[in-house]
Design an enzyme around this catalytic site. Sequence first.
Site, mmCIF file in Angstrom:
data_model
loop_
_atom_site.group_PDB
_atom_site.id
_atom_site.type_symbol
_atom_site.label_atom_id
_atom_site.label_comp_id
_atom_site.label_asym_id
_atom_site.label_seq_id
_atom_site.Cartn_x
_atom_site.Cartn_y
_atom_site.Cartn_z
ATOM 1 N N LYS A 173 0.835 -1.197 0.000
ATOM 2 C CA LYS A 173 0.000 0.000 0.000
ATOM 3 C C LYS A 173 0.878 1.258 0.000
ATOM 4 O O LYS A 173 2.051 1.200 0.342
ATOM 5 C CB LYS A 173 -0.905 -0.001 1.240
ATOM 6 N N ARG A 198 -10.145 -11.757 0.364
ATOM 7 C CA ARG A 198 -10.898 -12.807 -0.330
ATOM 8 C C ARG A 198 -10.214 -14.164 -0.177
ATOM 9 O O ARG A 198 -10.859 -15.195 -0.226
ATOM 10 C CB ARG A 198 -11.103 -12.412 -1.798
HETATM 11 N N1 BES Z 1 -8.259 -3.969 3.371
HETATM 12 C C1 BES Z 1 -8.326 -3.523 2.021
HETATM 13 C C2 BES Z 1 -9.593 -2.778 1.696
HETATM 14 C C3 BES Z 1 -9.847 -1.487 2.409
HETATM 15 C C4 BES Z 1 -9.618 -0.289 1.778
HETATM 16 C C5 BES Z 1 -10.380 -1.478 3.675
HETATM 17 C C6 BES Z 1 -9.879 0.890 2.426
HETATM 18 C C7 BES Z 1 -10.636 -0.294 4.336
HETATM 19 C C8 BES Z 1 -10.390 0.895 3.693
HETATM 20 C C9 BES Z 1 -8.221 -4.712 1.071
HETATM 21 O O1 BES Z 1 -7.518 -5.812 1.524
HETATM 22 C C10 BES Z 1 -7.534 -4.206 -0.167
HETATM 23 O O2 BES Z 1 -6.412 -3.831 -0.074
HETATM 24 N N2 BES Z 1 -8.256 -4.225 -1.277
HETATM 25 C C11 BES Z 1 -7.730 -3.771 -2.509
HETATM 26 C C12 BES Z 1 -8.108 -4.788 -3.533
HETATM 27 C C13 BES Z 1 -7.380 -4.596 -4.840
HETATM 28 C C14 BES Z 1 -5.930 -4.895 -4.674
HETATM 29 C C15 BES Z 1 -7.992 -5.517 -5.874
HETATM 30 C C16 BES Z 1 -8.362 -2.433 -2.824
HETATM 31 O O3 BES Z 1 -9.537 -2.248 -2.538
HETATM 32 O O4 BES Z 1 -7.682 -1.578 -3.354
HETATM 33 ZN ZN ZN Z 2 -5.422 -5.707 1.134
#
Ligand code: BES
Ligand code: ZN
Length: 502
Positions: A278, A352
Amino acid sequence: MFEYKNEFSAADKHEGLIIGLFDRPEKFAGPLKIVDESFDGQLTDLVKAGDVSAKLKRISKLHSLGKMGAKRIWFVGLGKEKELTFDQLRNVLGKVFKEINGSKLTEAAVYLDSFLTEELDSLDAAHAVGEAFALSSYQFEGYRQKSNEPERKIETLTLYSKGAVEEDVRASLTVGYAFGKGTNSARSLVNTPGNLLTATDLADYAANLAAKYPFEAEILDKPEIEKLGMGAFLAVNQGSVEPPKMIVLKYQGKEEWTDVIGLVGKGITFDTGGYSIKTKAGIVGMKTDMGGAAAVLGAMEIIGELKPEQNVVAVIPSTDNMISGKAFKPDDVITSMSGKTIEVLNTDAEGRLVLADAITYAKHHGASYLVDVATLTGGVITALGVNTTGAMTNYEPLYEQVLEASMEAGEQMWQLPLFESEKARVRNSPVADLNNSPGSEGHAIVAGAFIGEFAEGTPWVHLDIAGTATSKKEYDLGPAGATGVMTRTLALFVERFEPIKK
Ligand code: BES
Ligand code: ZN
Ligand code: ZN
């Protein structure tokens, strides 16, 4: 904490008195009449002049200056009687309790009968009072060496009610309060940082719930997780020094272990994104990535308190998502417990993966209906914003029951579609059965579609709470921070659940 009285009299001593005020043409009756008389008719004048307002959600405070036993009166504007909904009542009560807590009183009274309408009876109002009281008094203590001031909060709340049987009113109050408390527990779990809430801590928390309530706990450690072949869950844990935990709580409220509701909650205690790391802005706040697990545990607490005649199995896959020389990587191919193989295209799409094995495991425990809750995607925020939970399903009749519960709980949700075209995107891999991230277009939907591959034919509802699990601003029923969203929806859903004949 809760006291109960039938008759209201002007001389009754209270630090604060809460009275509902409807916008109606008739003369004051009941306690309003008593207040008006104590003030020599001046309440009538104040209302006329607009100093005391009956407009919905307007709160007007009056000092009684010795004219009544109650030192201060909070008039709660309720608008037109015919238009007041249960949700509005709960919110407005939250608002007034917050204000009273803010003014540092430790004692107050509510004149319950002043909140009743043709639609909302004493039991509804008592439930709203209990729930709003618990929710709006919540505060996360934090870890400062010195707190600014010792918190002063309402400790004794007296309910005046003569409209119904005392026992029933007390019961509704207690139920509402339990819903609020369970939500607050979920909030605290989510507000706790990742260094202080590891998978092991979350498992201990669940074990404590099982010691307090009639639950059977099963905590799977890494060797058992390995033996069961939960390769998707293990891949996410691979880069961590913290051992993974698969947390299971079983509650049997029926004679037979049939019509079992599986509640599955994403329990990522911190999500760095892994090698698909991230950004430095995006990583902050990722302690909340176990919001789904918190909602499930909060709901289990409510279930433990209320003991509905239902069967529930809660399953929480918990780990953090870290980077190290051992961590899983993009391009890795992993094998889930179901046998389905997965090509990892993005290690940040880890939710997931852990949910895939948790769903499979919930079915192993006999779940015949599945509801998963997860802070799953930023995409759901793009789609629906931060006030609405995204839902998906493979079986409408089940979704309808979840939706009903969410409306009663006052937690907004909206359904996203699960079309074959999106299932096809998840099934498209040159090397494996599935891929975990087929691109950012509609990615809240493909994330749901991926989980659906593991629900298979079992009726299933997916709830993406990435936007709703936290709030940047304070609101009527709580402070900024974790909301405990879906705790109450899940508990209500379980309480009201009716098996669906296929
Ligand atoms: N934990 C995150 C999603 C999230 C984003 C939760 C903002 C709370 C606030 C999840 O694991 C994630 O990183 N999702 C990615 C998926 C993508 C890589 C397909 C996302 O949403 O960007
Ligand atoms: Zn994630
Ligand atoms: Zn995540």
